[in-house]
Design a protein around this motif. Structure first.
Motif, PDB file in Angstrom:
ATOM      1  N   TYR A   5      61.986  13.018 -47.142  1.00 18.51           N
ATOM      2  CA  TYR A   5      60.633  13.358 -46.712  1.00 18.51           C
ATOM      3  C   TYR A   5      59.794  12.088 -46.687  1.00 18.51           C
ATOM      4  O   TYR A   5      59.732  11.361 -47.674  1.00 18.51           O
ATOM      5  CB  TYR A   5      59.990  14.363 -47.672  1.00 18.51           C
ATOM      6  CG  TYR A   5      60.660  15.707 -47.681  1.00 18.51           C
ATOM      7  CD1 TYR A   5      60.342  16.671 -46.730  1.00 18.51           C
ATOM      8  CD2 TYR A   5      61.629  16.010 -48.630  1.00 18.51           C
ATOM      9  CE1 TYR A   5      60.962  17.899 -46.730  1.00 18.51           C
ATOM     10  CE2 TYR A   5      62.257  17.241 -48.650  1.00 18.51           C
ATOM     11  CZ  TYR A   5      61.925  18.174 -47.696  1.00 18.51           C
ATOM     12  OH  TYR A   5      62.536  19.392 -47.697  1.00 18.51           O
ATOM     13  N   THR A   7      56.040  10.699 -46.295  1.00 17.76           N
ATOM     14  CA  THR A   7      54.641  11.130 -46.320  1.00 17.76           C
ATOM     15  C   THR A   7      53.730   9.926 -46.193  1.00 17.76           C
ATOM     16  O   THR A   7      54.144   8.781 -46.392  1.00 17.76           O
ATOM     17  CB  THR A   7      54.311  11.871 -47.626  1.00 17.76           C
ATOM     18  OG1 THR A   7      54.534  10.996 -48.719  1.00 17.76           O
ATOM     19  CG2 THR A   7      55.159  13.121 -47.774  1.00 17.76           C
ATOM     20  N   ARG A   8      52.498  10.209 -45.913  1.00 12.11           N
ATOM     21  CA  ARG A   8      51.525   9.150 -45.741  1.00 12.11           C
ATOM     22  C   ARG A   8      50.196   9.646 -46.281  1.00 12.11           C
ATOM     23  O   ARG A   8      49.842  10.802 -46.101  1.00 12.11           O
ATOM     24  CB  ARG A   8      51.425   8.845 -44.255  1.00 12.11           C
ATOM     25  CG  ARG A   8      50.561   7.700 -43.919  1.00 12.11           C
ATOM     26  CD  ARG A   8      50.469   7.579 -42.406  1.00 12.11           C
ATOM     27  NE  ARG A   8      49.231   6.923 -42.112  1.00 12.11           N
ATOM     28  CZ  ARG A   8      49.145   5.716 -41.607  1.00 12.11           C
ATOM     29  NH1 ARG A   8      50.229   5.072 -41.278  1.00 12.11           N
ATOM     30  NH2 ARG A   8      47.987   5.153 -41.408  1.00 12.11           N
ATOM     31  N   HIS A   9      49.459   8.771 -46.935  1.00 11.18           N
ATOM     32  CA  HIS A   9      48.158   9.165 -47.454  1.00 11.18           C
ATOM     33  C   HIS A   9      47.099   9.014 -46.378  1.00 11.18           C
ATOM     34  O   HIS A   9      47.281   8.285 -45.407  1.00 11.18           O
ATOM     35  CB  HIS A   9      47.790   8.342 -48.693  1.00 11.18           C
ATOM     36  CG  HIS A   9      47.601   6.879 -48.409  1.00 11.18           C
ATOM     37  ND1 HIS A   9      46.446   6.381 -47.877  1.00 11.18           N
ATOM     38  CD2 HIS A   9      48.427   5.835 -48.570  1.00 11.18           C
ATOM     39  CE1 HIS A   9      46.557   5.076 -47.735  1.00 11.18           C
ATOM     40  NE2 HIS A   9      47.762   4.722 -48.139  1.00 11.18           N
TER      41      HIS A   9
END
Length: 38
Positions: A5, A7-9
């Motif tokens: 996975y 993800t990115r902030h």
């Protein structure tokens, strides 16, 4: 099989100021909030 996975902030106030992050939290900007909703 491995599931990965990525993800990115969202954009934060410190991102705009080009400050280092990691130990403390910074508030999301309006743009960061909009990106998180989508």
């Amino acid at each position: 099989m491995i599931t990965l996975y990525i993800t990115r902030h969202g954009e934060t106030e410190w991102n705009i100021e080009k400050r280092m992050q990691g130990w403390l939290d910074s508030n999301l900007t309006e743009n960061g909030i909009k990106n998180a909703v989508c």
